[in-house]
Design a protein around this motif. Structure first.
Motif, mmCIF file in Angstrom:
data_model
loop_
_atom_site.group_PDB
_atom_site.id
_atom_site.type_symbol
_atom_site.label_atom_id
_atom_site.label_comp_id
_atom_site.label_asym_id
_atom_site.label_seq_id
_atom_site.Cartn_x
_atom_site.Cartn_y
_atom_site.Cartn_z
ATOM 1 N N LYS A 58 0.822 -1.209 0.000
ATOM 2 C CA LYS A 58 0.000 0.000 0.000
ATOM 3 C C LYS A 58 0.855 1.256 0.000
ATOM 4 O O LYS A 58 0.493 2.249 -0.595
ATOM 5 N N GLU A 60 3.976 1.691 -1.061
ATOM 6 C CA GLU A 60 5.101 1.722 -1.987
ATOM 7 C C GLU A 60 5.229 3.132 -2.551
ATOM 8 O O GLU A 60 4.273 3.729 -3.025
ATOM 9 N N ASP A 62 6.249 5.782 -5.157
ATOM 10 C CA ASP A 62 6.524 5.937 -6.581
ATOM 11 C C ASP A 62 7.328 7.227 -6.763
ATOM 12 O O ASP A 62 6.865 8.311 -6.426
ATOM 13 N N TYR A 98 -6.240 6.792 -8.522
ATOM 14 C CA TYR A 98 -4.943 7.113 -9.096
ATOM 15 C C TYR A 98 -3.784 7.203 -8.108
ATOM 16 O O TYR A 98 -2.646 6.899 -8.476
ATOM 17 N N LYS A 100 -1.001 6.428 -5.500
ATOM 18 C CA LYS A 100 -0.334 5.201 -5.058
ATOM 19 C C LYS A 100 -0.013 5.314 -3.573
ATOM 20 O O LYS A 100 -0.687 4.742 -2.744
ATOM 21 N N THR A 101 1.031 6.041 -3.230
ATOM 22 C CA THR A 101 1.345 6.261 -1.822
ATOM 23 C C THR A 101 0.283 7.191 -1.261
ATOM 24 O O THR A 101 -0.066 8.182 -1.891
ATOM 25 N N PRO A 128 2.373 7.550 -10.820
ATOM 26 C CA PRO A 128 3.345 7.035 -11.781
ATOM 27 C C PRO A 128 3.761 8.073 -12.836
ATOM 28 O O PRO A 128 4.797 7.923 -13.459
#
Length: 169
Positions: A58, A60, A62, A98, A100-101, A128
């Motif tokens: 969860k 990670e 980017d 959309y 990520k972190t 990303p």
């Protein structure tokens, strides 16, 4: 017939037989408890490890695009305003397609001249690419969060960053 080198009264034999059966019963229960506790320990380790792995996935980070937001609430001393803000923000992050972190922070209380701890909450999101971050800006969950919470803040500062390396110079 069982031979004992000493004499037992029949009532004593019944008591002795009962005590032996209880000892056997308790030993069996102890074995069952050891098996059960071993199984529970194994299950705990498996579930604990999988949960840690899920948390690691969860969060990670980017490195392509970072969106850092600082919020100053109008009434930072109001527990209700804080709760309303966090509930709305958490709901938004759960529904974001959309980001990520997803990190919600508050001032860490570090007292150094270079540290600005005047904000109420911070938000760190990664994407990303810039294109994905542009889509995030228009996604319904993000717009709903702004609609629900903008009356709670008096100031917002955003810092967007892309990765920098010495190779690009």
């Amino acid at each position: 017939m069982i031979y004992f080198p000493f004499y037992f009264h029949p009532s004593e034999l019944k008591l002795l037989a009962f005590l032996i059966s209880e000892i056997v019963f308790l030993k069996l229960k102890l074995i069952q408890m050891k098996i059960l506790s071993g199984s529970l320990l194994f299950l705990f380790l498996i579930l604990g490890t999988s949960k840690m792995n899920a948390q690691e996935k969860k969060t990670e980070f980017d490195h392509n695009f970072t969106h850092v937001v600082y919020f100053w609430l109008k009434n930072p001393e109001s527990q209700q305003d804080r709760k309303d803000f966090l509930v709305s923000l958490e709901k938004f992050l759960e529904n974001s397609e959309y980001a990520k972190t997803k990190f919600i922070g508050k001032p860490a209380g570090t007292l150094r001249e270079v540290v600005d701890g005047s904000f109420t909450y911070s938000l760190i999101l990664t994407f990303p690419s810039k294109e994905i971050q542009d889509k995030y800006q228009k996604e319904p969950a993000h717009l709903k969060f702004i609609e629900e919470s903008e009356h709670l803040w008096e100031k917002v500062i955003v810092y967007d960053s892309v990765m920098a390396t010495s190779e690009e110079l």
